[in-house]
Enzyme design. Structure first.
Site, PDB file in Angstrom:
ATOM      1  N   CYS A  36       0.828  -1.213   0.000  1.00  0.00           N
ATOM      2  CA  CYS A  36       0.000   0.000   0.000  1.00  0.00           C
ATOM      3  C   CYS A  36       0.858   1.257   0.000  1.00  0.00           C
ATOM      4  O   CYS A  36       0.535   2.247  -0.653  1.00  0.00           O
ATOM      5  CB  CYS A  36      -0.898   0.039   1.226  1.00  0.00           C
TER       6      CYS A  36
HETATM    7  C1  BEZ Z   1       0.498  -4.663   1.896  1.00  0.00           C
HETATM    8  O1  BEZ Z   1      -0.156  -3.675   1.603  1.00  0.00           O
HETATM    9  O2  BEZ Z   1       1.698  -4.642   1.870  1.00  0.00           O
HETATM   10  C2  BEZ Z   1      -0.186  -5.938   2.244  1.00  0.00           C
HETATM   11  C3  BEZ Z   1      -1.404  -5.907   2.867  1.00  0.00           C
HETATM   12  C4  BEZ Z   1      -2.015  -7.095   3.216  1.00  0.00           C
HETATM   13  C5  BEZ Z   1      -1.392  -8.304   2.896  1.00  0.00           C
HETATM   14  C6  BEZ Z   1      -0.186  -8.314   2.245  1.00  0.00           C
HETATM   15  C7  BEZ Z   1       0.441  -7.124   1.918  1.00  0.00           C
END
Ligand code: BEZ
Length: 208
Positions: free
Chosen positions: A45
């Protein structure tokens, strides 16, 4: 309720990192790139938020307002934005929706219980100035989105609307376009005086 292409994007009032917004009023005469995230302070994200901020001029050039969403509070979003700016070398200025009670995520069906019962998946909604949903994409939590494709499809939608054309596979701005089968040859002569190349009666390519 499913959010179908061509349907009106559901309206909502919500707190964001730029203050409260009423979605339809806020979007005004712009297109919107509305995209959700599983959570603040997560690695994928963070890169996606940074990429959107880095591309702010590209979105503005296409009259597109980005609007992020993650199922956390404004206070958490604001702390996270500092991290995004630091780690991704950007200056994030677009609003991020605070959705700790998942109201908007549920309205837009961003929570897919098979992935997570609380966090939003990576949904994308491209919404036009008439508030119609023009494109949806859903990415899983572990895979970041392709922002070249997001800009490409916005170009494609805007080119299609402006010129009565369809766009072939992997089309990019400047490449040949398709005269849709719904346009007769007779009508095409008026609309495309530059002419076209007929590969098949249903496959007519032209240049804009
Ligand atoms: C991320 O945004 O890095 C993420 C969020 C949930 C699961 C895996 C990665």
């Amino acid at each position: 309720m499913s959010i179908l292409l061509g349907s009106t994007a559901p309206d909502f009032k919500v707190e964001t990192t730029k203050g409260p917004i009423s979605f339809h009023e806020w979007s005004g005469d712009s297109w919107v790139f509305f995209f959700s995230h599983p959570a603040d302070f997560t690695p994928v994200c963070t890169t996606e938020m940074g990429r959107t901020a880095q591309l702010s001029q590209e979105f503005a050039a296409r009259n597109v307002k980005p609007l992020g969403l993650s199922t956390d509070s404004v206070e958490e979003h604001l702390k996270w934005i500092d991290d995004v700016n630091d780690t991704q070398s950007c200056d994030l200025q677009f609003p991020i929706v605070a959705d700790p009670d998942h109201k908007i995520a549920q309205l837009y069906e961003m929570i897919h219980p098979g992935e997570s019962s609380t966090a939003a998946v990576r949904s994308v909604f491209i919404i036009d100035p008439d508030k119609k949903v023009r494109l949806t994409m859903t990415y899983p939590m572990a895979v970041g989105r392709n922002f070249d494709e997001i800009l490409r499809v916005i170009d494609a939608l805007q080119t299609s609307d402006a010129n009565n054309v369809a766009l072939p596979a992997d089309w990019r701005k400047g490449a040949d376009v398709i005269i849709p089968p719904s346009i007769s040859d007779e009508k095409a002569k008026d609309l495309f005086p530059q002419g076209w190349k007929e590969l098949r009666p249903y496959l007519r390519m032209t240049k804009l």
